[in-house]
Design a protein around this motif. Structure first.
Motif, PDB file in Angstrom:
ATOM      1  N   UNK A  52       1.808  -3.957   8.647  1.00 23.42           N
ATOM      2  CA  UNK A  52       1.367  -4.595   7.661  1.00 23.42           C
ATOM      3  C   UNK A  52       2.152  -4.741   6.472  1.00 23.42           C
ATOM      4  N   UNK A  53       2.980  -5.530   6.451  1.00 18.51           N
ATOM      5  CA  UNK A  53       3.992  -5.765   5.286  1.00 18.51           C
ATOM      6  C   UNK A  53       3.518  -6.987   4.545  1.00 18.51           C
ATOM      7  N   UNK A  54       4.184  -7.099   3.205  1.00 22.85           N
ATOM      8  CA  UNK A  54       3.820  -8.155   2.363  1.00 22.85           C
ATOM      9  C   UNK A  54       4.559  -9.785   2.752  1.00 22.85           C
ATOM     10  N   UNK A  55       5.615  -9.527   3.346  1.00 21.17           N
ATOM     11  CA  UNK A  55       6.669 -10.900   3.498  1.00 21.17           C
ATOM     12  C   UNK A  55       7.639 -10.265   4.459  1.00 21.17           C
ATOM     13  N   UNK A  56       8.250 -11.189   5.190  1.00 23.99           N
ATOM     14  CA  UNK A  56       9.348 -11.163   5.500  1.00 23.99           C
ATOM     15  C   UNK A  56      10.354 -12.497   5.189  1.00 23.99           C
ATOM     16  N   UNK A  57      11.510 -12.167   4.604  1.00 17.03           N
ATOM     17  CA  UNK A  57      12.171 -13.084   4.120  1.00 17.03           C
ATOM     18  C   UNK A  57      13.520 -12.827   3.361  1.00 17.03           C
ATOM     19  N   UNK A  58      14.278 -13.562   2.604  1.00 12.48           N
ATOM     20  CA  UNK A  58      15.244 -13.431   1.872  1.00 12.48           C
ATOM     21  C   UNK A  58      15.186 -13.617   0.230  1.00 12.48           C
ATOM     22  N   UNK A  59      15.757 -13.251  -0.639  1.00 17.64           N
ATOM     23  CA  UNK A  59      15.810 -13.384  -2.000  1.00 17.64           C
ATOM     24  C   UNK A  59      17.002 -13.560  -2.490  1.00 17.64           C
ATOM     25  N   UNK A  60      17.371 -14.494  -3.551  1.00 13.67           N
ATOM     26  CA  UNK A  60      18.606 -14.591  -4.216  1.00 13.67           C
ATOM     27  C   UNK A  60      18.428 -15.526  -5.388  1.00 13.67           C
ATOM     28  N   UNK A  61      19.400 -15.351  -6.419  1.00 14.71           N
ATOM     29  CA  UNK A  61      19.377 -15.910  -7.615  1.00 14.71           C
ATOM     30  C   UNK A  61      20.424 -16.817  -7.694  1.00 14.71           C
ATOM     31  N   UNK A  62      20.135 -18.047  -8.376  1.00 16.24           N
ATOM     32  CA  UNK A  62      21.149 -18.908  -8.631  1.00 16.24           C
ATOM     33  C   UNK A  62      21.109 -18.980 -10.194  1.00 16.24           C
ATOM     34  N   UNK A  63      22.423 -19.940 -10.774  1.00 16.72           N
ATOM     35  CA  UNK A  63      22.530 -20.499 -12.159  1.00 16.72           C
ATOM     36  C   UNK A  63      21.206 -20.750 -12.569  1.00 16.72           C
ATOM     37  N   UNK A  64      20.779 -20.280 -14.001  1.00 14.66           N
ATOM     38  CA  UNK A  64      19.571 -21.042 -14.477  1.00 14.66           C
ATOM     39  C   UNK A  64      19.424 -22.224 -14.953  1.00 14.66           C
ATOM     40  N   UNK A  79       0.532 -22.211  -2.915  1.00 13.70           N
ATOM     41  CA  UNK A  79      -0.467 -22.077  -1.715  1.00 13.70           C
ATOM     42  C   UNK A  79       0.006 -20.867  -1.075  1.00 13.70           C
ATOM     43  N   UNK A  80      -0.870 -20.211   0.058  1.00 13.02           N
ATOM     44  CA  UNK A  80      -0.339 -19.111   0.716  1.00 13.02           C
ATOM     45  C   UNK A  80      -0.649 -19.320   2.148  1.00 13.02           C
ATOM     46  N   UNK A  81      -0.208 -18.199   2.932  1.00  9.45           N
ATOM     47  CA  UNK A  81      -0.515 -18.532   4.219  1.00  9.45           C
ATOM     48  C   UNK A  81      -2.009 -18.620   4.693  1.00  9.45           C
ATOM     49  N   UNK A  82      -2.704 -18.193   3.971  1.00  5.58           N
ATOM     50  CA  UNK A  82      -4.400 -18.075   4.375  1.00  5.58           C
ATOM     51  C   UNK A  82      -4.895 -18.996   3.134  1.00  5.58           C
ATOM     52  N   UNK A 160      16.978 -15.262 -16.737  1.00  4.38           N
ATOM     53  CA  UNK A 160      18.016 -16.422 -17.119  1.00  4.38           C
ATOM     54  C   UNK A 160      18.627 -17.035 -15.967  1.00  4.38           C
ATOM     55  N   UNK A 161      18.182 -16.443 -14.794  1.00  2.00           N
ATOM     56  CA  UNK A 161      18.521 -17.166 -13.575  1.00  2.00           C
ATOM     57  C   UNK A 161      17.560 -17.698 -12.735  1.00  2.00           C
ATOM     58  N   UNK A 162      17.341 -18.662 -11.845  1.00  2.00           N
ATOM     59  CA  UNK A 162      16.513 -19.114 -11.027  1.00  2.00           C
ATOM     60  C   UNK A 162      16.203 -18.332  -9.867  1.00  2.00           C
ATOM     61  N   UNK A 163      15.256 -17.498  -9.579  1.00  2.00           N
ATOM     62  CA  UNK A 163      15.044 -16.636  -8.659  1.00  2.00           C
ATOM     63  C   UNK A 163      14.444 -17.496  -7.229  1.00  2.00           C
ATOM     64  N   UNK A 164      14.900 -17.477  -6.166  1.00  5.65           N
ATOM     65  CA  UNK A 164      14.589 -18.131  -5.049  1.00  5.65           C
ATOM     66  C   UNK A 164      14.128 -17.129  -3.905  1.00  5.65           C
ATOM     67  N   UNK A 165      13.242 -17.270  -3.193  1.00  7.85           N
ATOM     68  CA  UNK A 165      12.649 -16.533  -2.170  1.00  7.85           C
ATOM     69  C   UNK A 165      12.172 -17.752  -0.995  1.00  7.85           C
ATOM     70  N   UNK A 166      12.892 -17.405   0.366  1.00 11.65           N
ATOM     71  CA  UNK A 166      12.809 -18.017   1.517  1.00 11.65           C
ATOM     72  C   UNK A 166      11.994 -17.053   2.440  1.00 11.65           C
ATOM     73  N   UNK A 167      10.772 -17.194   2.794  1.00 13.14           N
ATOM     74  CA  UNK A 167      10.153 -16.366   3.723  1.00 13.14           C
ATOM     75  C   UNK A 167       9.799 -16.974   5.119  1.00 13.14           C
ATOM     76  N   UNK A 168       9.924 -16.279   6.193  1.00  6.33           N
ATOM     77  CA  UNK A 168       9.571 -16.884   7.461  1.00  6.33           C
ATOM     78  C   UNK A 168       8.061 -16.662   7.442  1.00  6.33           C
ATOM     79  N   UNK A 169       7.459 -15.792   6.894  1.00  3.86           N
ATOM     80  CA  UNK A 169       6.184 -15.513   6.970  1.00  3.86           C
ATOM     81  C   UNK A 169       5.550 -14.583   5.671  1.00  3.86           C
ATOM     82  N   UNK A 170       4.524 -14.667   5.113  1.00  2.68           N
ATOM     83  CA  UNK A 170       3.885 -13.898   4.340  1.00  2.68           C
ATOM     84  C   UNK A 170       2.504 -13.657   4.563  1.00  2.68           C
ATOM     85  N   UNK A 171       2.098 -12.276   4.054  1.00  6.63           N
ATOM     86  CA  UNK A 171       0.618 -11.883   4.243  1.00  6.63           C
ATOM     87  C   UNK A 171      -0.413 -12.700   3.551  1.00  6.63           C
TER      88      UNK A 171
END
Length: 202
Positions: A52-64, A79-82, A160-171
């Motif tokens: 039972x985890x919160x999410x599965x994905x990756x996270x990275x930062x880009x220039x602000x 929005x969210x999965x449910x 100062x950066x733009x924080x991006x998360x790409x998740x295949x699934x979220x709780x």
């Protein structure tokens, strides 16, 4: 552990990540050169102990400076999965406006079912991301660690950066801490999760 392997225009990156309690998870990332950009294939293996985890994905930062966000999917609100209520459309806003502003800082600004999105600067140059299957995408000025460490929304620092998360699934959002828990179909199960995405510049 960490290793890389190069073969032609393809690089395979293998990581073993560990939780604070020492539980190991394997992450394989295959990065390939494509016209004007990259194609990335992700594979994450959740062991049985992580039921039972919160999410599965990756996270990275880009220039602000890439502070303009456009996406195609349900919107315009978070929005969210449910909690998928929203018209499927092309939506645009600043990255700053993606922050929901919860008084008690927490994860915010996610969008389910995103097919593609862009992050651009004020002169309309930036990056175009194409998802091989609809993903859950977040683009905000805030890091997850800063949200977790802050007691009130006015204390959350902007990195100062733009924080991006790409998740295949979220709780699902229910936790049973106040009200009911999420339904069992929105709880992330152990197993192997695979997804791919392309990024090109424009």
């Amino acid at each position: 552990s960490f290793s890389t392997k190069q073969s032609g225009n393809k690089t395979t990156i293998t990581n073993t990540w560990k939780t604070g309690s020492g539980i190991a998870m394997k992450h394989i990332q295959i990065v390939e050169s494509v016209v004007d950009g990259l194609r990335v294939t992700e594979k994450v293996v959740l062991p049985k102990v992580l039921s039972d985890v919160a999410r599965v994905g990756i996270n990275f930062e880009l220039n602000g400076e890439l502070d303009q966000f456009t996406f195609f999917g349900p919107g315009p609100h978070e929005t969210a999965s449910d909690r998928r209520i929203g018209k499927i459309h092309r939506w645009s806003s600043s990255v700053a406006d993606q922050a929901t502003g919860y008084i008690r800082p927490q994860e915010q600004g996610s969008h389910v079912g995103v097919r593609w999105f862009t992050l651009s600067n004020r002169t309309n140059h930036g990056l175009y991301f194409q998802c091989d299957k609809p993903l859950m995408v977040t683009a905000t000025p805030y890091r997850s660690t800063d949200l977790a460490d802050s007691t009130h929304n006015v204390f959350v620092p902007k990195g100062g950066n733009t924080v991006v998360t790409l998740d295949i699934v979220q709780r699902g959002v229910g936790t049973a801490s106040c009200g009911p828990d999420t339904l069992s179909k929105y709880i992330i199960k152990p197993g192997t999760y695979t997804w791919s995405w392309n990024v090109i510049s424009f």
